[in-house]
Design a protein around this motif. Structure first.
Motif, PDB file in Angstrom:
ATOM      1  N   LEU A 193       3.773  10.795  10.319  1.00 27.99           N
ATOM      2  CA  LEU A 193       3.102   9.712   9.606  1.00 27.99           C
ATOM      3  C   LEU A 193       3.994   8.950   8.627  1.00 27.99           C
ATOM      4  O   LEU A 193       3.618   7.876   8.161  1.00 27.99           O
ATOM      5  N   PRO A 208       4.658   9.232   5.332  1.00 32.82           N
ATOM      6  CA  PRO A 208       3.984   8.780   4.109  1.00 32.82           C
ATOM      7  C   PRO A 208       4.999   8.464   3.018  1.00 32.82           C
ATOM      8  O   PRO A 208       6.156   8.899   3.083  1.00 32.82           O
ATOM      9  N   ASP A 209       4.581   7.698   2.031  1.00 29.75           N
ATOM     10  CA  ASP A 209       5.448   7.408   0.890  1.00 29.75           C
ATOM     11  C   ASP A 209       5.499   8.593  -0.065  1.00 29.75           C
ATOM     12  O   ASP A 209       6.539   8.887  -0.662  1.00 29.75           O
ATOM     13  N   THR A 223      -8.605  13.121  -1.562  1.00 34.99           N
ATOM     14  CA  THR A 223      -8.699  11.998  -0.624  1.00 34.99           C
ATOM     15  C   THR A 223      -9.707  10.968  -1.120  1.00 34.99           C
ATOM     16  O   THR A 223      -9.443   9.757  -1.117  1.00 34.99           O
ATOM     17  N   THR A 234      10.377   9.845   1.994  1.00 38.52           N
ATOM     18  CA  THR A 234       9.142  10.397   1.439  1.00 38.52           C
ATOM     19  C   THR A 234       9.431  11.140   0.138  1.00 38.52           C
ATOM     20  O   THR A 234      10.382  11.900   0.035  1.00 38.52           O
ATOM     21  N   VAL A 248      -3.250   8.855   4.306  1.00 39.46           N
ATOM     22  CA  VAL A 248      -3.050   8.693   5.746  1.00 39.46           C
ATOM     23  C   VAL A 248      -3.172  10.005   6.511  1.00 39.46           C
ATOM     24  O   VAL A 248      -3.168  10.009   7.746  1.00 39.46           O
ATOM     25  N   ASP A 278      -8.430   7.271  -2.212  1.00 37.89           N
ATOM     26  CA  ASP A 278      -8.873   6.166  -1.357  1.00 37.89           C
ATOM     27  C   ASP A 278      -9.674   5.128  -2.140  1.00 37.89           C
ATOM     28  O   ASP A 278      -9.819   3.987  -1.699  1.00 37.89           O
ATOM     29  N   ILE A 297      -3.621   2.274  -2.664  1.00 36.30           N
ATOM     30  CA  ILE A 297      -3.307   3.643  -2.250  1.00 36.30           C
ATOM     31  C   ILE A 297      -4.171   4.015  -1.052  1.00 36.30           C
ATOM     32  O   ILE A 297      -5.379   3.786  -1.053  1.00 36.30           O
ATOM     33  N   GLU A 298      -3.554   4.610  -0.044  1.00 33.42           N
ATOM     34  CA  GLU A 298      -4.283   5.026   1.153  1.00 33.42           C
ATOM     35  C   GLU A 298      -3.851   6.427   1.558  1.00 33.42           C
ATOM     36  O   GLU A 298      -2.658   6.703   1.695  1.00 33.42           O
ATOM     37  N   THR A 316       0.834  -1.198   0.000  1.00 32.26           N
ATOM     38  CA  THR A 316       0.000   0.000   0.000  1.00 32.26           C
ATOM     39  C   THR A 316       0.872   1.252   0.000  1.00 32.26           C
ATOM     40  O   THR A 316       1.781   1.383   0.810  1.00 32.26           O
ATOM     41  N   THR A 317       0.585   2.164  -0.919  1.00 28.17           N
ATOM     42  CA  THR A 317       1.283   3.447  -0.980  1.00 28.17           C
ATOM     43  C   THR A 317       0.537   4.438  -0.105  1.00 28.17           C
ATOM     44  O   THR A 317      -0.641   4.711  -0.314  1.00 28.17           O
ATOM     45  N   ARG A 318       1.246   4.984   0.886  1.00 27.39           N
ATOM     46  CA  ARG A 318       0.646   5.888   1.863  1.00 27.39           C
ATOM     47  C   ARG A 318       0.871   7.334   1.425  1.00 27.39           C
ATOM     48  O   ARG A 318       1.989   7.746   1.159  1.00 27.39           O
TER      49      ARG A 318
END
Length: 223
Positions: A48, A50-51, A20, A79, A32, A24, A29-30, A3-5
């Motif tokens: 967080l 994130p990626d 978002t 990131t 966050v 989503d 893909i999420e 999952t890519t954050r």
């Protein structure tokens, strides 16, 4: 599936919420978190990890360029930053890329384009189409004092083939296009690109292209 954050940084609530919802809904893909300005974005990245950050360039207070610079300043931070802009000729895009962004995306991009951009940047590739690269070259020609010969010590540890690959990256060619040009397997080019990034301590292809111009390895209008 990995999952890519994603973190979305934009001062407009409708933009944050819209992106978002779109992301989503995409598999793998999420979203966050959301940030309302540059300072918030830097803090949320630290919290967080994130990626990918979707970073608006123009925000009140600390804008997207300075926020990108601060995020990229951490050597341990992996990131990636994908800059959001309203116009593809935005004068600030150039500075955002120099600050460490991996590419940029127009705010009116479709859901498919948005998801593709996030996946490309997350994978370590640069989101720079050839037409964008041409505009960057024009900007380097106008704004940067490009030396007439390569700066010694910056690219000297590259092999002849790696130097050739770097030159083609700077011209906006993809791995597949470089492989076709040099008549080798695409995997061979991927290996060369990885070695170039490691040797020059660069994050991605965008930074490699900028390096090539700033060191004079490639000159605008004279590859």
């Amino acid at each position: 599936m990995t999952t890519t954050r994603v973190l979305i940084a934009d001062d407009q609530m409708m933009v944050r919420q819209g992106f978002t919802v779109l992301l989503d809904a995409e598999p793998g893909i999420e979203v966050v978190g959301q940030a309302v300005d540059g300072i918030d974005a830097v803090a949320k990245v630290a919290e967080l990890t994130p990626d990918v950050v979707l970073m608006d360039i123009r925000m009140p207070g600390v804008g997207g360029i300075e926020a990108t610079r601060r995020i990229m300043a951490s050597p341990a931070d992996t990131t990636k930053v994908l800059v959001l802009t309203t116009f593809d000729l935005d004068e600030y895009v150039y500075e955002a890329l120099r600050a460490g962004a991996s590419g940029f995306l127009l705010k009116d991009a479709s859901a498919a384009e948005l998801a593709h951009a996030v996946r490309v940047v997350a994978s370590g590739e640069a989101l720079l189409a050839p037409n964008i690269t041409k505009r960057l070259i024009a900007e380097f020609s106008r704004m940067a004092d490009v030396p007439r010969s390569p700066v010694k010590g910056r690219s000297g540890n590259l092999t002849e083939r790696e130097t050739e690959v770097l030159s083609l990256i700077a011209q906006g060619l993809s791995n597949a296009e470089i492989a076709e040009r040099l008549v080798v397997a695409e995997q061979t080019i991927k290996t060369h690109v990885s070695r170039i990034l490691v040797k020059l301590s660069l994050r991605d292809r965008t930074q490699a292209a900028i390096h090539a111009y700033e060191t004079g390895l490639v000159r605008p209008g004279g590859y």
